[in-house]
Design a protein around this motif. Structure first.
Motif, PDB file in Angstrom:
ATOM      1  N   LEU A  57     -12.759   4.544  -0.406  1.00 16.97           N
ATOM      2  CA  LEU A  57     -12.477   3.049  -0.174  1.00 16.97           C
ATOM      3  C   LEU A  57     -11.927   2.151  -0.971  1.00 16.97           C
ATOM      4  O   LEU A  57     -10.857   1.367  -0.693  1.00 16.97           O
ATOM      5  CB  LEU A  57     -13.862   2.525   0.154  1.00 16.97           C
ATOM      6  N   LEU A  58     -12.460   2.286  -2.307  1.00 14.77           N
ATOM      7  CA  LEU A  58     -11.596   1.495  -3.268  1.00 14.77           C
ATOM      8  C   LEU A  58     -10.043   1.949  -3.562  1.00 14.77           C
ATOM      9  O   LEU A  58      -9.209   1.203  -3.743  1.00 14.77           O
ATOM     10  CB  LEU A  58     -12.282   1.495  -4.760  1.00 14.77           C
ATOM     11  N   THR A  59      -9.923   3.094  -3.396  1.00 14.62           N
ATOM     12  CA  THR A  59      -8.457   3.839  -3.433  1.00 14.62           C
ATOM     13  C   THR A  59      -7.632   2.928  -2.336  1.00 14.62           C
ATOM     14  O   THR A  59      -6.584   2.555  -2.509  1.00 14.62           O
ATOM     15  CB  THR A  59      -8.387   5.051  -3.401  1.00 14.62           C
ATOM     16  N   ALA A  60      -8.354   2.911  -1.393  1.00 17.37           N
ATOM     17  CA  ALA A  60      -7.548   2.498   0.053  1.00 17.37           C
ATOM     18  C   ALA A  60      -7.149   0.963  -0.227  1.00 17.37           C
ATOM     19  O   ALA A  60      -6.308   0.240   0.134  1.00 17.37           O
ATOM     20  CB  ALA A  60      -8.254   2.458   1.114  1.00 17.37           C
ATOM     21  N   VAL A  61      -8.407   0.288  -0.850  1.00 20.33           N
ATOM     22  CA  VAL A  61      -8.262  -1.202  -1.050  1.00 20.33           C
ATOM     23  C   VAL A  61      -7.168  -1.511  -2.002  1.00 20.33           C
ATOM     24  O   VAL A  61      -6.408  -2.489  -2.042  1.00 20.33           O
ATOM     25  CB  VAL A  61      -9.550  -1.838  -1.504  1.00 20.33           C
ATOM     26  N   MET A  62      -7.147  -0.631  -3.290  1.00 21.69           N
ATOM     27  CA  MET A  62      -5.853  -0.787  -4.275  1.00 21.69           C
ATOM     28  C   MET A  62      -4.578  -0.567  -3.767  1.00 21.69           C
ATOM     29  O   MET A  62      -3.672  -1.209  -3.912  1.00 21.69           O
ATOM     30  CB  MET A  62      -6.184   0.168  -5.344  1.00 21.69           C
ATOM     31  N   VAL A  63      -4.306   0.275  -2.750  1.00 22.24           N
ATOM     32  CA  VAL A  63      -3.379   0.337  -2.071  1.00 22.24           C
ATOM     33  C   VAL A  63      -2.890  -0.630  -1.171  1.00 22.24           C
ATOM     34  O   VAL A  63      -1.681  -1.005  -1.320  1.00 22.24           O
ATOM     35  CB  VAL A  63      -3.331   1.887  -1.081  1.00 22.24           C
ATOM     36  N   VAL A  64      -3.998  -1.164  -0.475  1.00 24.46           N
ATOM     37  CA  VAL A  64      -3.359  -2.339   0.180  1.00 24.46           C
ATOM     38  C   VAL A  64      -3.053  -3.543  -0.547  1.00 24.46           C
ATOM     39  O   VAL A  64      -1.990  -4.252  -0.344  1.00 24.46           O
ATOM     40  CB  VAL A  64      -4.727  -2.716   1.226  1.00 24.46           C
ATOM     41  N   PHE A  65      -3.619  -3.853  -1.598  1.00 26.57           N
ATOM     42  CA  PHE A  65      -3.334  -4.940  -2.676  1.00 26.57           C
ATOM     43  C   PHE A  65      -1.965  -4.784  -3.364  1.00 26.57           C
ATOM     44  O   PHE A  65      -1.070  -5.621  -3.425  1.00 26.57           O
ATOM     45  CB  PHE A  65      -4.267  -4.962  -3.941  1.00 26.57           C
ATOM     46  N   VAL A  66      -1.715  -3.182  -3.722  1.00 32.78           N
ATOM     47  CA  VAL A  66      -0.161  -2.934  -4.198  1.00 32.78           C
ATOM     48  C   VAL A  66       0.823  -3.294  -3.036  1.00 32.78           C
ATOM     49  O   VAL A  66       1.989  -4.090  -3.694  1.00 32.78           O
ATOM     50  CB  VAL A  66      -0.274  -1.394  -4.634  1.00 32.78           C
ATOM     51  N   VAL A  67       0.643  -2.888  -1.794  1.00 34.41           N
ATOM     52  CA  VAL A  67       1.495  -3.140  -0.832  1.00 34.41           C
ATOM     53  C   VAL A  67       1.672  -4.617  -0.575  1.00 34.41           C
ATOM     54  O   VAL A  67       2.809  -5.083  -0.573  1.00 34.41           O
ATOM     55  CB  VAL A  67       1.057  -2.352   0.473  1.00 34.41           C
ATOM     56  N   TYR A  68       0.445  -5.192  -0.407  1.00 38.40           N
ATOM     57  CA  TYR A  68       0.691  -6.861  -0.297  1.00 38.40           C
ATOM     58  C   TYR A  68       1.627  -7.486  -1.327  1.00 38.40           C
ATOM     59  O   TYR A  68       2.048  -8.458  -1.221  1.00 38.40           O
ATOM     60  CB  TYR A  68      -0.549  -7.191  -0.228  1.00 38.40           C
ATOM     61  N   SER A  69       1.275  -6.936  -2.578  1.00 35.49           N
ATOM     62  CA  SER A  69       2.026  -7.649  -3.733  1.00 35.49           C
ATOM     63  C   SER A  69       3.368  -7.318  -3.775  1.00 35.49           C
ATOM     64  O   SER A  69       4.268  -8.192  -4.286  1.00 35.49           O
ATOM     65  CB  SER A  69       1.275  -7.202  -4.862  1.00 35.49           C
ATOM     66  N   PHE A  70       3.962  -6.226  -3.513  1.00 32.30           N
ATOM     67  CA  PHE A  70       5.162  -5.693  -3.471  1.00 32.30           C
ATOM     68  C   PHE A  70       5.842  -5.945  -2.312  1.00 32.30           C
ATOM     69  O   PHE A  70       7.265  -5.801  -2.441  1.00 32.30           O
ATOM     70  CB  PHE A  70       5.331  -4.226  -4.072  1.00 32.30           C
ATOM     71  N   ALA A  71       5.555  -6.156  -1.137  1.00 30.48           N
ATOM     72  CA  ALA A  71       6.040  -6.445  -0.048  1.00 30.48           C
ATOM     73  C   ALA A  71       7.198  -7.574  -0.081  1.00 30.48           C
ATOM     74  O   ALA A  71       8.202  -7.574   0.408  1.00 30.48           O
ATOM     75  CB  ALA A  71       5.209  -6.623   1.040  1.00 30.48           C
ATOM     76  N   PRO A  72       6.674  -8.950  -0.350  1.00 26.92           N
ATOM     77  CA  PRO A  72       7.604  -9.831  -0.737  1.00 26.92           C
ATOM     78  C   PRO A  72       8.944  -9.630  -1.473  1.00 26.92           C
ATOM     79  O   PRO A  72       9.921  -9.964  -1.220  1.00 26.92           O
ATOM     80  CB  PRO A  72       6.989 -11.027  -1.153  1.00 26.92           C
TER      81      PRO A  72
END
Length: 330
Positions: A57-72
């Motif tokens: 779960l923590l790994t998935a949350v970190m992946v979401v944060f990374v994608v959210y940060s780098f998408a813009p």
């Protein structure tokens, strides 16, 4: 295991062979054990009898944060390569049409007689003078609050905390009315002077200096005849470097991204920072006689974030801890 034979005294006082078993251990470098433990953790193997747990779960949350940060950032990079037509007709998160990055950069730098470069120079002026001055003032004030005792210290602490709690947008209009009475609106001072005040930066230096600078070190310097200014610039400032860099980055980012204050303070485009100038370009797409230049707005936004990224990469090496370790003997 090793077995040793040696004479032993029995109950009747006689001697006879006896077997003694002793364990022999090999002394190993603690760094070797640390290395093996690190490898075991990475491999998910037990370390010192304890199994390393991994949370999906923590790994998935970190992946979401990374994608959210780098998408813009990815969006800017991709769409800076498109022409005005392909920008509106292709998928926003992937390349499409001709690769037009270099032409977009040239057009951005030369559009409207190179006004983008003037906005960039204004932004650098506000950052160097405003953010640099705010960092210096916050460092001096925070150091003084941490290492000097004086009447009214608690009152100053309360004022600083109260200033941190007040949002900058709430002070923008009163600041505009005050500056307009002094005739400072529509000048660089209208942006620089408010940027010099950083209550949060002062608070950070204050809390950091309490532990980063041993009081015994300052007293030893005083006993050697050093003055307060010499102590600050030759001893304290070096020990405060990680905190100063942190405050500097906060001040640089806040000044670089400042939008609302320049919007109400400045009316002449020649004093605009990049944030207000790019928004003016974006507004050209609406109203009568609209001239959309979205490709230049996106390219200009990409060029705008490059100095901030460079600043972070350059200043991160100053984030070091334990600079005062060993300076005071317990």
């Amino acid at each position: 295991m090793s077995t040793l034979q040696h004479p032993a005294t029995g109950p009747a006082g006689g001697t006879g062979p006896a077997t003694v078993t002793e364990a022999t251990t090999t002394q190993r470098d603690p760094r070797d054990r640390g290395t093996r433990a690190s490898r075991s953790r990475r491999a998910g193997k037990p370390v010192d009898g304890r199994k390393v747990k991994r949370s999906g779960l923590l790994t998935a949350v970190m992946v979401v944060f990374v994608v959210y940060s780098f998408a813009p950032l990815f969006y800017l990079l991709v769409n800076s390569t498109k022409t005005q037509a392909s920008l509106l007709s292709t998928f926003g998160l992937w390349f499409g049409g001709d690769f037009n990055l270099w032409q977009n950069i040239v057009d951005t730098l030369t559009y409207n007689d190179g006004i983008f470069m003037q906005w960039l120079g204004n932004t650098l002026l506000y950052v160097v003078v405003g953010a640099g001055g705010a960092t210096l003032l916050a460092t001096v004030a925070g150091y003084g609050m941490a290492k000097f005792q004086f009447p009214g210290r608690r009152a100053v602490f309360a004022v600083v905390l109260g200033a941190i709690a007040v949002p900058g947008t709430a002070l923008a209009v009163p600041t505009f009315l005050l500056f307009s009475q002094f005739g400072l609106t529509n000048t660089p001072w209208a942006i620089i002077l408010p940027s010099l005040i950083s209550p949060f930066g002062m608070y950070l230096i204050w809390t950091y200096a309490i532990d980063a600078i041993p009081t015994e070190l300052i007293e030893a310097a005083r006993m050697d005849g050093a003055g307060e200014f010499r102590i600050f610039f030759t001893i304290a400032l070096k020990l405060l470097t990680p905190g100063v860099v942190t405050v500097l980055l906060f001040a640089v980012v806040a000044t670089w991204n400042n939008y609302f204050l320049p919007l109400i303070m400045l009316s002449d485009p020649k004093w605009y920072p990049l944030t207000v100038g790019l928004n003016q370009w974006n507004a050209q797409a609406t109203g009568s006689g609209a001239q959309p230049i979205y490709n230049l707005v996106v390219t200009g936004s990409l060029l705008t974030i490059i100095p901030i990224v460079v600043a972070f990469l350059f200043l991160q090496r100053f984030w070091q801890s334990g600079l005062a370790a060993g300076s005071v003997k317990a």
